[in-house]
Design a protein around this motif. Structure first.
Motif, PDB file in Angstrom:
ATOM      1  N   GLN A 189       0.754  -1.225   0.144  1.00  0.00           N
ATOM      2  CA  GLN A 189      -0.032  -0.026  -0.182  1.00  0.00           C
ATOM      3  C   GLN A 189       0.850   1.314   0.130  1.00  0.00           C
ATOM      4  O   GLN A 189       0.516   2.228  -0.608  1.00  0.00           O
TER       5      GLN A 189
ATOM      6  N   GLU B 205       2.298   1.714  -3.502  1.00  0.00           N
ATOM      7  CA  GLU B 205       1.164   2.297  -4.376  1.00  0.00           C
ATOM      8  C   GLU B 205       0.897   3.683  -3.858  1.00  0.00           C
ATOM      9  O   GLU B 205       0.493   4.584  -5.030  1.00  0.00           O
ATOM     10  N   ALA B 206       0.727   4.024  -2.892  1.00  0.00           N
ATOM     11  CA  ALA B 206       0.832   5.525  -2.676  1.00  0.00           C
ATOM     12  C   ALA B 206       1.660   6.573  -3.007  1.00  0.00           C
ATOM     13  O   ALA B 206       1.581   7.596  -3.424  1.00  0.00           O
TER      14      ALA B 206
ATOM     15  N   LYS C 217       3.412   5.889  -5.695  1.00  0.00           N
ATOM     16  CA  LYS C 217       3.052   5.921  -7.243  1.00  0.00           C
ATOM     17  C   LYS C 217       2.033   7.044  -7.442  1.00  0.00           C
ATOM     18  O   LYS C 217       2.207   7.833  -8.456  1.00  0.00           O
ATOM     19  N   VAL C 218       1.100   6.869  -6.750  1.00  0.00           N
ATOM     20  CA  VAL C 218      -0.127   7.797  -6.874  1.00  0.00           C
ATOM     21  C   VAL C 218       0.405   9.206  -6.586  1.00  0.00           C
ATOM     22  O   VAL C 218       0.060  10.234  -7.410  1.00  0.00           O
ATOM     23  N   GLN C 219       1.064   9.465  -5.516  1.00  0.00           N
ATOM     24  CA  GLN C 219       1.634  10.883  -5.305  1.00  0.00           C
ATOM     25  C   GLN C 219       2.948  11.167  -6.015  1.00  0.00           C
ATOM     26  O   GLN C 219       3.489  12.339  -5.977  1.00  0.00           O
ATOM     27  N   ARG C 220       3.413  10.406  -6.860  1.00  0.00           N
ATOM     28  CA  ARG C 220       4.721  10.337  -7.488  1.00  0.00           C
ATOM     29  C   ARG C 220       5.771  10.857  -6.641  1.00  0.00           C
ATOM     30  O   ARG C 220       6.398  11.902  -6.851  1.00  0.00           O
TER      31      ARG C 220
END
Length: 100
Positions: A34, A37-38, A40-43
């Motif tokens: 998780q 993944e966070a 990646k989403v937040q770059r």
């Protein structure tokens, strides 16, 4: 689907005294995933996360390594906090495991 397969594995873990160890390892792996993944989403790069956590990139690599047995929940919680998240762990009655 064979409902007995999961229960046989659960019985095996219980017989070997590995239920808690397997549960902890699975929990850590999920949280590490998780966090990745966070990121990646937040770059957010590993270097940037390390700076936010006030630690080294090596420590971030270890936190994200889902197979590292030394990875602590405290480290994962720190990484989550650096991403504006929090780790939540809750107790679930044994009979509710299949529905969690």
């Amino acid at each position: 689907m064979n409902d007995a397969v999961g229960s046989e594995f659960d019985d095996f873990l219980a017989d070997e005294g590995l239920v808690e160890e397997a549960s902890a390892a699975a929990l850590k792996r999920v949280i590490a995933w998780q966090i990745a993944e966070a990121m990646k989403v937040q770059r957010v790069s590993k270097k940037a996360l390390a700076e936010r956590m006030h630690t080294s990139r090596t420590a971030v690599d270890r936190a994200l390594d889902r197979n590292d047995p030394g990875m602590t929940l405290a480290t994962l919680a720190s990484a989550a906090r650096a991403l504006g998240q929090r780790v939540e762990i809750r107790l679930i009655p044994e009979g509710d495991w299949a529905h969690a």
